[in-house]
Design a protein around this motif. Structure first.
Motif, short mmCIF file in Angstrom:
data_model
loop_
_atom_site.label_atom_id
_atom_site.label_comp_id
_atom_site.label_asym_id
_atom_site.label_seq_id
_atom_site.Cartn_x
_atom_site.Cartn_y
_atom_site.Cartn_z
N SER A 127 -7.52 5.03 1.20
CA SER A 127 -6.83 4.56 2.40
C SER A 127 -6.82 3.03 2.47
CB SER A 127 -7.50 5.12 3.65
OG SER A 127 -6.94 4.53 4.81
N ALA A 128 -5.66 2.48 2.78
CA ALA A 128 -5.54 1.03 3.00
C ALA A 128 -5.87 0.66 4.43
CB ALA A 128 -4.12 0.58 2.66
N GLY A 129 -6.12 1.67 5.28
CA GLY A 129 -6.33 1.44 6.69
C GLY A 129 -7.34 0.36 7.06
N PRO A 130 -8.55 0.39 6.48
CA PRO A 130 -9.54 -0.64 6.84
C PRO A 130 -9.05 -2.06 6.60
CG PRO A 130 -10.62 1.17 5.72
CD PRO A 130 -9.15 1.42 5.60
N PHE A 131 -8.33 -2.28 5.52
CA PHE A 131 -7.81 -3.62 5.23
C PHE A 131 -6.67 -3.98 6.20
CE2 PHE A 131 -10.18 -2.92 1.45
CZ PHE A 131 -10.43 -4.16 0.89
N ILE A 132 -5.85 -3.00 6.52
CA ILE A 132 -4.73 -3.27 7.44
C ILE A 132 -5.26 -3.62 8.82
CG2 ILE A 132 -2.76 -2.22 8.61
CD1 ILE A 132 -2.34 -0.53 6.07
N ASP A 176 -6.91 -3.22 -9.71
CA ASP A 176 -5.54 -3.03 -9.25
C ASP A 176 -5.38 -3.55 -7.83
OD1 ASP A 176 -2.78 -1.65 -9.01
OD2 ASP A 176 -3.47 -1.08 -11.01
N GLY A 177 -4.25 -3.25 -7.22
CA GLY A 177 -3.93 -3.76 -5.90
C GLY A 177 -4.13 -2.73 -4.81
N GLY A 178 -3.06 -2.45 -4.07
CA GLY A 178 -3.13 -1.46 -3.01
C GLY A 178 -2.92 -2.05 -1.62
N PRO A 179 -4.03 -2.37 -0.91
CA PRO A 179 -5.44 -2.25 -1.32
C PRO A 179 -5.86 -0.79 -1.40
CG PRO A 179 -5.30 -2.83 1.00
CD PRO A 179 -3.90 -2.89 0.47
N GLY A 180 -6.69 -0.50 -2.41
CA GLY A 180 -7.21 0.84 -2.58
C GLY A 180 -6.64 1.59 -3.76
N THR A 181 -5.96 0.91 -4.67
CA THR A 181 -5.43 1.56 -5.86
C THR A 181 -6.44 1.45 -7.00
OG1 THR A 181 -3.16 1.10 -5.23
CG2 THR A 181 -3.55 1.62 -7.54
N TRP A 240 0.82 -1.21 0.00
CA TRP A 240 0.00 0.00 0.00
C TRP A 240 0.85 1.26 0.00
CZ3 TRP A 240 -0.14 -4.22 2.94
CH2 TRP A 240 0.61 -4.19 4.11
N ILE A 241 2.13 1.17 0.40
CA ILE A 241 3.02 2.32 0.29
C ILE A 241 3.16 2.71 -1.17
CG2 ILE A 241 5.41 3.08 0.61
CD1 ILE A 241 5.52 1.36 3.11
N LEU A 242 3.22 1.75 -2.05
CA LEU A 242 3.36 2.02 -3.47
C LEU A 242 2.05 2.46 -4.10
CD1 LEU A 242 5.51 -0.97 -4.67
CD2 LEU A 242 6.16 1.41 -4.61
N GLU A 243 0.95 1.91 -3.70
CA GLU A 243 -0.25 2.04 -4.49
C GLU A 243 -1.42 2.73 -3.80
OE1 GLU A 243 -1.18 -1.60 -6.74
OE2 GLU A 243 0.31 -2.42 -5.44
N PHE A 244 -1.37 2.92 -2.60
CA PHE A 244 -2.43 3.55 -1.86
C PHE A 244 -3.08 4.44 -2.83
CE2 PHE A 244 -0.69 5.34 2.17
CZ PHE A 244 -0.12 4.16 2.54
#
Length: 477
Positions: A358-363, A103-108, A3-7
């Motif tokens: 935000s990837a927060g919910p998945f994290i 895409d990935g991310g999660p959230g991208t 998620w650092i890359l794709e957020f």
């Protein structure tokens, strides 16, 4: 680190092909609706209580004469408006397969991959307007780009999804409504492609589709059977327990640049064995949010951040998605372009574009450390062609780690596949990587490519994409 890359998404009942009787068609509706100066083609789908609102041939991105495109929204749940952008194949669209891309991310957003890697257009040399991409995946297939979960890209509404498993039903619902609105694509071969955190999304979403097909066949639910033939995931994050150990090995020894010294390598291996590995095992055993989030925090603090800090020493600018010096990475010109009011109006977008939500919910739900090797196993056993391909300059989802994942997939050919050696894969006689294949499972290492593989190697990526969906399999040229 992905998620650092794709957020991403309960299931809703859908109509079956056989249920499209005269009486049901009478309650489905098609009409044109004007909204904020945009004329939308609308399809109200009675069985799912969903609504498709889309613009036809916006003139954005795909400008090849005679190639149609559609962009807009499908309601996939209560106040959940999922964005799709569909491009016909440039060649023989009446018979070309249908491919979904998220895409990935999660959230991208899917537009990240669309504009920087495999879509009909891209930005070249800092230009502010896109030009046609000769290596677009729609050279071969009808491409359906999907922004998920809600809040990503142009999707908007209730952003309640916080795990890969909860996301799958909403993507399936979108596909069901899409098929009912565009029935000409129902009989086509269907494949799905993704990248990075798509190592979670891809296997789970496609397994869900296969399971729904079985439920339709049993008569448990009504719906359109989707003829799944392939799943492709590039530089995927499938199994953190396997891939985190591979990250340590890759950081110490790879063909491009050593990121850590020997003593630090030994320290990290000890941290993995004593702290991270037991936490991964506990997450797998209990599956609880608490245990899986703890596993995520352990490997982040004990492995990822220390390796990042070490890798940056003595390097002014560094990117874990391409550890070469100097590195390269896809431009983000598309973000400003898609935030233009005139572009959004032409496309029928109703909210501003968000490249990474935000990837927060998945994290915080503990989704990241969950292994999706069981989903890969189900797909291989079901006869779905599975392609795991990786650019070899990427640290984040590096090729030794994804090779270990491919070798760990349980199926009847596992032992033979795992013991196979990689052999050269060529494009027009030039070696572009190595690969191995057995029946419907393929692993590929692609040279001189970072995290977003098709950006670095577009021509060979298109060849691999096409061959994955053809019955002849992967064949060097």
């Amino acid at each position: 680190m992905r998620w650092i890359l794709e957020f991403a998404i309960g299931a809703l009942l859908v109509t079956s092909t056989t249920a499209r009787s005269t009486s049901l068609r009478a309650v489905n509706k098609r009409y044109v609706e004007e909204r904020n100066g945009v004329n939308y083609n609308v399809f109200e789908h009675a069985a799912t209580n969903s609504k498709l609102s889309f613009v036809e041939n916006s003139g954005i991105c795909e400008t090849t004469p005679g190639v149609n495109q559609y962009s807009g929204y499908i309601t996939v749940g209560p106040n959940m408006n999922m964005w799709f952008w569909f491009f016909e194949a440039r060649r023989n669209p009446q018979k070309a397969p249908l491919v979904a891309y998220w895409d990935g991310g999660p959230g991208t957003a899917a537009e990240y991959g669309l504009f920087t890697q495999n879509g009909p257009c891209h930005f070249v040399n800092n230009e502010t307007e896109p030009s046609l991409n000769p290596y677009s995946f729609n050279e071969y297939a009808n491409m359906l780009y999907i922004d998920q979960p809600i809040g990503t890209g142009f999707s908007y509404g209730n952003a309640t999804v916080n795990s890969t498993k909860s996301a799958a039903p909403y993507v399936w619902n979108l596909l069901q409504a899409f098929y009912d609105s565009f029935p000409e694509y129902e009989s086509r071969d269907f494949s799905a492609f993704s990248q990075s955190y798509g190592g979670h999304f891809g296997p789970e979403f496609v397994r869900y589709i296969v399971d729904q097909n079985a439920a339709i066949e049993r008569g448990d639910i009504q719906g359109t059977d989707i003829n799944v033939v392939a799943l492709g995931v590039s530089n995927g994050w499938f199994d953190s327990a396997i891939q985190e150990k591979a990250n340590i090995e890759f950081a110490y020894k790879n063909q491009y640049r050593q990121l850590i010294n020997e003593s630090f390598y030994e320290e990290l291996l000890d941290s993995y064995e004593t702290i991270c590995k037991p936490a991964f095992a506990k997450c797998t055993a209990t599956g609880t949010t608490e245990d899986c989030f703890t596993a995520y925090m352990n490997y982040t603090n004990e492995i990822e951040w220390p390796i990042l800090a070490s890798a940056r020493e003595g390097v002014s600018d560094f990117y874990l998605g391409d550890i070469r010096v100097p590195y390269s990475r896809p431009p983000t010109t598309h973000v400003e372009y898609l935030q233009r009011a005139d572009v959004q109006k032409a496309l029928g977008a109703r909210v501003n574009y968000t490249d990474s939500s935000s990837a927060g919910p998945f994290i915080y739900s503990g989704d990241d450390p969950i292994s999706f090797i069981p989903a890969l196993s189900d797909l291989v056993k079901a006869g779905v062609r599975v392609l795991i391909w990786t650019g070899d300059a990427d640290y984040l989802c590096n090729w030794p780690g994804t090779l270990d994942v491919a070798d760990a997939i349980p199926w009847s050919g596992q032992e033979i596949f795992a013991n196979q050696t990689l052999v050269p894969y060529t494009l027009h006689g030039t070696e572009k990587g190595t690969f191995k294949t057995l029946d419907n499972l393929v692993f590929m290492r692609i040279y001189e490519a970072g995290h977003n593989l098709p950006f670095y190697q577009p021509e060979v990526s298109l060849q691999i994409f096409r061959q994955t969906m053809e019955k002849g399999g992967l064949v060097p040229t």
